[in-house]
Scaffold this active site. Sequence first.
Site, PDB file in Angstrom:
ATOM      1  N   LYS A 295      22.355 -11.171   1.470  1.00  0.00           N
ATOM      2  CA  LYS A 295      23.699 -11.759   1.566  1.00  0.00           C
ATOM      3  C   LYS A 295      24.499 -11.133   2.709  1.00  0.00           C
ATOM      4  O   LYS A 295      25.700 -11.368   2.831  1.00  0.00           O
ATOM      5  CB  LYS A 295      24.446 -11.577   0.242  1.00  0.00           C
ATOM      6  CG  LYS A 295      23.780 -12.311  -0.904  1.00  0.00           C
ATOM      7  CD  LYS A 295      24.499 -12.021  -2.229  1.00  0.00           C
ATOM      8  CE  LYS A 295      23.625 -12.377  -3.417  1.00  0.00           C
ATOM      9  NZ  LYS A 295      23.759 -11.394  -4.502  1.00  0.00           N
TER      10      LYS A 295
ATOM     11  N   ARG B 156       0.811  -1.207   0.000  1.00  0.00           N
ATOM     12  CA  ARG B 156       0.000   0.000   0.000  1.00  0.00           C
ATOM     13  C   ARG B 156       0.856   1.274   0.000  1.00  0.00           C
ATOM     14  O   ARG B 156       0.671   2.165  -0.822  1.00  0.00           O
ATOM     15  CB  ARG B 156      -0.850  -0.031   1.274  1.00  0.00           C
ATOM     16  CG  ARG B 156      -2.083   0.745   1.266  1.00  0.00           C
ATOM     17  CD  ARG B 156      -2.816   0.454   2.570  1.00  0.00           C
ATOM     18  NE  ARG B 156      -3.354  -0.899   2.599  1.00  0.00           N
ATOM     19  CZ  ARG B 156      -4.539  -1.217   2.079  1.00  0.00           C
ATOM     20  NH1 ARG B 156      -5.279  -0.287   1.520  1.00  0.00           N
ATOM     21  NH2 ARG B 156      -4.976  -2.453   2.136  1.00  0.00           N
ATOM     22  N   THR B 157       1.789   1.330   0.925  1.00  0.00           N
ATOM     23  CA  THR B 157       2.642   2.519   1.029  1.00  0.00           C
ATOM     24  C   THR B 157       3.544   2.653  -0.201  1.00  0.00           C
ATOM     25  O   THR B 157       3.726   3.737  -0.748  1.00  0.00           O
ATOM     26  CB  THR B 157       3.509   2.429   2.303  1.00  0.00           C
ATOM     27  OG1 THR B 157       2.642   2.270   3.416  1.00  0.00           O
ATOM     28  CG2 THR B 157       4.352   3.657   2.503  1.00  0.00           C
TER      29      THR B 157
ATOM     30  N   ARG C  51      11.630   2.089   3.643  1.00  0.00           N
ATOM     31  CA  ARG C  51      10.883   1.424   4.697  1.00  0.00           C
ATOM     32  C   ARG C  51      11.758   0.289   5.198  1.00  0.00           C
ATOM     33  O   ARG C  51      12.318  -0.474   4.400  1.00  0.00           O
ATOM     34  CB  ARG C  51       9.571   0.868   4.178  1.00  0.00           C
ATOM     35  CG  ARG C  51       8.752   0.243   5.315  1.00  0.00           C
ATOM     36  CD  ARG C  51       7.459  -0.255   4.782  1.00  0.00           C
ATOM     37  NE  ARG C  51       6.572  -0.728   5.801  1.00  0.00           N
ATOM     38  CZ  ARG C  51       5.533  -0.046   6.258  1.00  0.00           C
ATOM     39  NH1 ARG C  51       5.294   1.174   5.835  1.00  0.00           N
ATOM     40  NH2 ARG C  51       4.718  -0.571   7.136  1.00  0.00           N
TER      41      ARG C  51
ATOM     42  N   HIS D 280       6.218   6.990  10.981  1.00  0.00           N
ATOM     43  CA  HIS D 280       5.711   6.842   9.621  1.00  0.00           C
ATOM     44  C   HIS D 280       5.111   8.205   9.258  1.00  0.00           C
ATOM     45  O   HIS D 280       3.901   8.361   9.171  1.00  0.00           O
ATOM     46  CB  HIS D 280       4.653   5.727   9.601  1.00  0.00           C
ATOM     47  CG  HIS D 280       4.175   5.356   8.231  1.00  0.00           C
ATOM     48  ND1 HIS D 280       4.827   5.708   7.073  1.00  0.00           N
ATOM     49  CD2 HIS D 280       3.086   4.654   7.840  1.00  0.00           C
ATOM     50  CE1 HIS D 280       4.153   5.228   6.034  1.00  0.00           C
ATOM     51  NE2 HIS D 280       3.092   4.594   6.476  1.00  0.00           N
TER      52      HIS D 280
END
Lengths: 154, 302
Positions: B80, B51-52, B101, B129
């Site tokens: 890795k 969504r974001t 994010r 956020h």
Amino acid sequence: MDNKKVKELKVSAIENGTVIDHIPSNAVFKVIRILKLEAFENMVLFATNLESKKYGKKGIVKVSNKFFAPEELNKIALVAPLASVIEIRDFQVRSKTIVEIPDKIKGIVKCFNPNCVTNKEEVSAIFVVADKETIRLKCHYCEKITTRETMEFR
Amino acid sequence: MKNKSLVSINDYTKDEQLRILDLAEKFEKKPVQTILKDHVIASLFFEPSTRTRLSFESAVNRLGGKIVGFSEASNTSIKKGESLRDTILTVANYSDLIIMRNPIEGSARFASELSHVPIINAGDGANQHPTQTLLDLYSIKKTQGTLDNLHIAMVGDLKYGRTIHSLVIALCNFNTTFHLVSPVELKLPSSVKMHIKENKLAYHQYTEMDEVLPKADILYMTRIQQERFSDPLEYERIKNVYNLHHDMILNTKDNFRVLHPLPRVSEININVDKSPKAYYFEQALNGVFVRQALITSILGIA
Ligand SMILES: [Zn+2]
């Protein structure tokens, strides 16, 4: 004062250096660690569980031929908020000060939040001291509060 | 605001936040432009959040910008064992701005200190956020015509919801009266309530919604997650109490609107969706305009 001097002599007097008194007994080793005295090459004397009229039991640390910058000493206020610092020159007390909790703390305390970036990447935790009395440290990165109960030293 | 990373909502002053909202209004009128055509934006999603991510990528695409990056960490060098430090230093060379994010809390602040290009925090674990907060403010302003002197009810998990904490802190600039509705175990943390008190604003706490609905201008609903409860029966009970039905909003004010950061579970019945007072889908769309405003402000081209 005279009485106290005698007590200090019991631990052995130093000619030049710094005496840190009124450390809570359980914090003596933490003080040694915070001031990085483990790696120090001159004489370091310490004692714990000394009788103190004021505090019940106390600890003391004496470091020969070493004078600390106030910023350095203030770091120990986190574990020894009532510590007094005495500078000795030629067996004489030259100054006596009380430690003060700094506004910002870098590198000595771990953030208690296991998911904080400072516990995952190569970066030292930085805290803003949100409350000096109860000791609440706000992490600059994750913004969580580390308290006296959750405080761990690096 | 040029080159100023947005990690936490407090990084921007009230005036800076308002400037983004004003600009978002312009983008809402004209969302398709070419002003980002000479820019490359990195979109680094170390954990999936469709969504974001889509909202950010739509914001960039509609302005003609190019996007590089990844939508989850599993196919990249991070898997890795590459450090965040190295990833950021590398990506900063390939882009003009980084949207990130990452589930690690504080990672966005850390990245903003390493990177020579600005960072927009699209969520760092349970911490911040801020673009959600900006789009919430935009949605409130748009539906109410103002941000000042409103009665805002917040319902659900007020303890763990970072969306709620940031929104409360941001609203403290606007003389809000807060109505806080939550189960006893999920009350707003005292540190956030302290912030309300420091700003000399009023808050009222409730365990049920009914009393609040006629007073509220905005009803901001949030999800209550099952994992917050040790007793599954208690969760079932709470779930039924915190469930908004169409009938419940009949006697609300005309300007009353229901917001929700989405995704919802059962806290808003789908029979509310048809009401003109349901605003949560428009709210999500507003995120695109707010992100367009933010990105172009930070790049210094709006
Ligand atoms: Zn932290």
